[in-house]
Design an enzyme around this catalytic site. Structure first.
Site, PDB file in Angstrom:
ATOM      1  N   ALA A  65       0.872  -1.172   0.000  1.00 60.74           N
ATOM      2  CA  ALA A  65       0.000   0.000   0.000  1.00 60.74           C
ATOM      3  C   ALA A  65       0.911   1.225   0.000  1.00 60.74           C
ATOM      4  O   ALA A  65       2.067   1.152   0.422  1.00 60.74           O
ATOM      5  CB  ALA A  65      -0.886  -0.008   1.236  1.00 60.74           C
ATOM      6  N   GLY A 108       0.672  -4.928   1.037  1.00 58.81           N
ATOM      7  CA  GLY A 108      -0.541  -4.965   0.225  1.00 58.81           C
ATOM      8  C   GLY A 108      -0.319  -5.614  -1.134  1.00 58.81           C
ATOM      9  O   GLY A 108      -1.258  -6.140  -1.737  1.00 58.81           O
ATOM     10  N   GLU A 111      -0.661  -9.194  -0.465  1.00 54.08           N
ATOM     11  CA  GLU A 111      -2.085  -9.427  -0.181  1.00 54.08           C
ATOM     12  C   GLU A 111      -2.921  -9.383  -1.462  1.00 54.08           C
ATOM     13  O   GLU A 111      -3.865 -10.165  -1.620  1.00 54.08           O
ATOM     14  CB  GLU A 111      -2.571  -8.387   0.834  1.00 54.08           C
ATOM     15  CG  GLU A 111      -1.917  -8.600   2.200  1.00 54.08           C
ATOM     16  CD  GLU A 111      -2.198  -7.477   3.182  1.00 54.08           C
ATOM     17  OE1 GLU A 111      -1.810  -6.325   2.889  1.00 54.08           O
ATOM     18  OE2 GLU A 111      -2.832  -7.734   4.225  1.00 54.08           O
ATOM     19  N   GLU A 131       4.891  -5.007   7.195  1.00 57.44           N
ATOM     20  CA  GLU A 131       4.167  -3.918   7.865  1.00 57.44           C
ATOM     21  C   GLU A 131       4.651  -3.657   9.289  1.00 57.44           C
ATOM     22  O   GLU A 131       4.645  -2.524   9.761  1.00 57.44           O
ATOM     23  CB  GLU A 131       2.659  -4.221   7.898  1.00 57.44           C
ATOM     24  CG  GLU A 131       1.957  -4.102   6.553  1.00 57.44           C
ATOM     25  CD  GLU A 131       1.919  -5.395   5.758  1.00 57.44           C
ATOM     26  OE1 GLU A 131       2.712  -6.326   6.052  1.00 57.44           O
ATOM     27  OE2 GLU A 131       1.077  -5.474   4.834  1.00 57.44           O
TER      28      GLU A 131
END
Ligand code: HXC
Length: 257
Positions: A65, A108, A111, A131
């Site tokens: 992200a 992300g 993911e 993260e």
């Protein structure tokens, strides 16, 4: 345009979506995920498309992200916008998704790859959930999908220490379906998607739903659901065609209905 955060093309019955922020290692900002979800939604609804490939650049599938976009957000900003909620819409679509992963698939990005049905990895691929080093934790399904894919031992290792794994370890752990040389990864993913797209679209969607059920329920209930989905394949013309073609020793001609 040059500003498009994703590039969308078709190759026969396959939709190809390329994440297009290479300088930011395809960091997933809101605009990128909105465009990605919109593109997959359109392919899902298009009877001319039977499978989708999602890919990035040679250096990065996606490095997570967008940290710069998230850095100053407050709890209330995150909560009010329910940040990442609609990205989950990707997993509610029925069309099969193939991720072609080269380079970094972190946070992300890992993911997103795990929201796809098959992951085909280049030998250069690196998967990780870093993260924890940013003072957060996976927020787009990583603690759930990674744990189901590779088991608790490796998921805890990756999520608590941030350790990255390479393509071979990902293959051994069951995170990816295939590993191929980097210069072959997109071709291999397009071929796999092409094979899927040549089958009956409605029946491929049933099969995807059935396997997906294994992640949501116990075996006894899951087998019941599978049987129902199996029965419902007999409502398609493609089942009649597929079985008739076998009996008549010819190639089936599916019409995706
Ligand atoms: C924003 C990013 C980014 C990210 C890389 N960039 N990752 N920008 N968000 N996640 C940008 C860098 O700032 C840099 O921009 C450019 O991309 C190139 O990256 P470099 O760091 O210079 O490249 P390199 O030294 O080769 O290192 C590659 C890397 C590193 C190891 C992948 O970029 C990295 O650690 N990235 C962050 C990985 C990460 O922590 N991901 C998890 C994010 S949190 P400039 O402008 O300087 O050139 C997350 C939360 C998930 O994903 C929750 C739900 C989604």
């Amino acid at each position: 345009s040059d500003d498009a955060t994703v590039l969308v093309e078709t190759r026969g019955r396959v939709g190809l979506i390329t994440l297009n922020r290479p300088k930011a290692l395809n960091a997933l900002n809101k605009a990128t995920m909105d465009e990605l979800v919109a593109a997959v939604t359109a392919f899902d609804a298009d009877p001319g498309i039977g499978a989708v490939v999602i890919t990035g650049s040679e250096r990065a599938f996606a490095a997570g992200a967008d940290i710069k976009e998230m850095a100053s957000q407050s709890y209330m900003d995150m909560y009010a916008a329910d940040w990442f909620r609609h990205w989950e819409d990707l997993t509610r679509l029925r069309i099969p998704l193939v991720a072609a992963v080269s380079g970094y698939a972190l946070g992300g990005g890992c993911e997103l790859a795990m929201m796809c049905d098959l992951i085909i990895a280049a030998d250069t691929a690196r998967f990780g959930q870093p993260e924890i080093s940013l003072g957060v934790l996976p927020g787009m399904g990583g603690t759930q999908r990674l744990t189901r894919a590779v088991g608790k031992a490796l998921a805890m290792d990756m999520i608590l220490t941030g350790r990255q794994i390479d393509a071979e370890e990902a293959l051994r752990a069951g995170l990816v379906s295939r590993v191929v040389p980097a210069d072959r990864v997109l071709e291999e993913a397009l071929e796999a998607a092409g094979t899927i797209a040549a089958t009956s679209k409605p029946v491929a969607m049933l099969a995807k739903e059935a396997v997906g059920t294994a992640f949501e329920t116990g075996v006894t209930h899951g087998v019941q659901i599978e049987r129902r989905l199996f029965h419902s394949a007999f409502a398609t013309e493609d089942q009649k065609e597929g079985m008739a073609a076998f009996v008549e020793k010819r190639t089936p001609d599916f019409h995706h209905r």
